[in-house]
Write an enzyme that holds these catalytic residues in place. Sequence first.
Site, PDB file in Angstrom:
ATOM      1  N   HIS A  87      -1.144   9.127 -19.451  1.00  0.00           N
ATOM      2  CA  HIS A  87      -0.972   8.862 -20.881  1.00  0.00           C
ATOM      3  C   HIS A  87      -2.334   8.584 -21.491  1.00  0.00           C
ATOM      4  O   HIS A  87      -3.242   8.103 -20.816  1.00  0.00           O
ATOM      5  CB  HIS A  87      -0.033   7.673 -21.119  1.00  0.00           C
ATOM      6  CG  HIS A  87      -0.393   6.464 -20.319  1.00  0.00           C
ATOM      7  ND1 HIS A  87      -0.094   6.349 -18.976  1.00  0.00           N
ATOM      8  CD2 HIS A  87      -1.045   5.325 -20.645  1.00  0.00           C
ATOM      9  CE1 HIS A  87      -0.544   5.183 -18.525  1.00  0.00           C
ATOM     10  NE2 HIS A  87      -1.129   4.546 -19.519  1.00  0.00           N
ATOM     11  N   ILE A  88      -2.436   8.881 -22.775  1.00  0.00           N
ATOM     12  CA  ILE A  88      -3.660   8.607 -23.531  1.00  0.00           C
ATOM     13  C   ILE A  88      -3.364   7.457 -24.482  1.00  0.00           C
ATOM     14  O   ILE A  88      -2.412   7.525 -25.266  1.00  0.00           O
ATOM     15  CB  ILE A  88      -4.108   9.837 -24.337  1.00  0.00           C
ATOM     16  CG1 ILE A  88      -4.343  11.042 -23.417  1.00  0.00           C
ATOM     17  CG2 ILE A  88      -5.371   9.518 -25.143  1.00  0.00           C
ATOM     18  CD1 ILE A  88      -4.596  12.350 -24.175  1.00  0.00           C
TER      19      ILE A  88
END
Length: 116
Positions: A102-103
């Site tokens: 995830h960012i």
Amino acid sequence: MPPVEEKTIFEKIINGEVPADIIFENDIAVIIRDINPQAPIHALIIPKKRIDRIEAAQNGDAELLGKLLIMAKDFAKSHNLTGFRLVINNGQQAGETVPHLHIHLLSGRPMAWPPG
Ligand code: AMP
């Protein structure tokens, strides 16, 4: 780090098994509000495909990874964010707690450098 076989919280959110504050969704990813925000705006861009962490990404994931960055900048633009930071934590020492790539998108306050 070894691959984790059981479902992560993010897979459960993507599958609709666990509620979350979903801000945006398309065929490849969801953007949710982080449950423990570290800035006034703290969103997570999460691919629907399970990749444990960036070090587990394959060459074939290049298009997906590019699209996640495009989603991040589109989110920033649509929220009128001119200053924002994108973070990917890889491994426990870097602060990774959920083994599903995830960012983090952080904004809404001054950001120090170097990061903690
Ligand atoms: P990381 O530590 O880089 O793996 O990031 C995981 C992030 O997921 C943390 O910032 C958590 O606050 C966030 N998080 C964990 N569970 C949830 C949840 N149910 N809904 C939204 N964010 C979550």
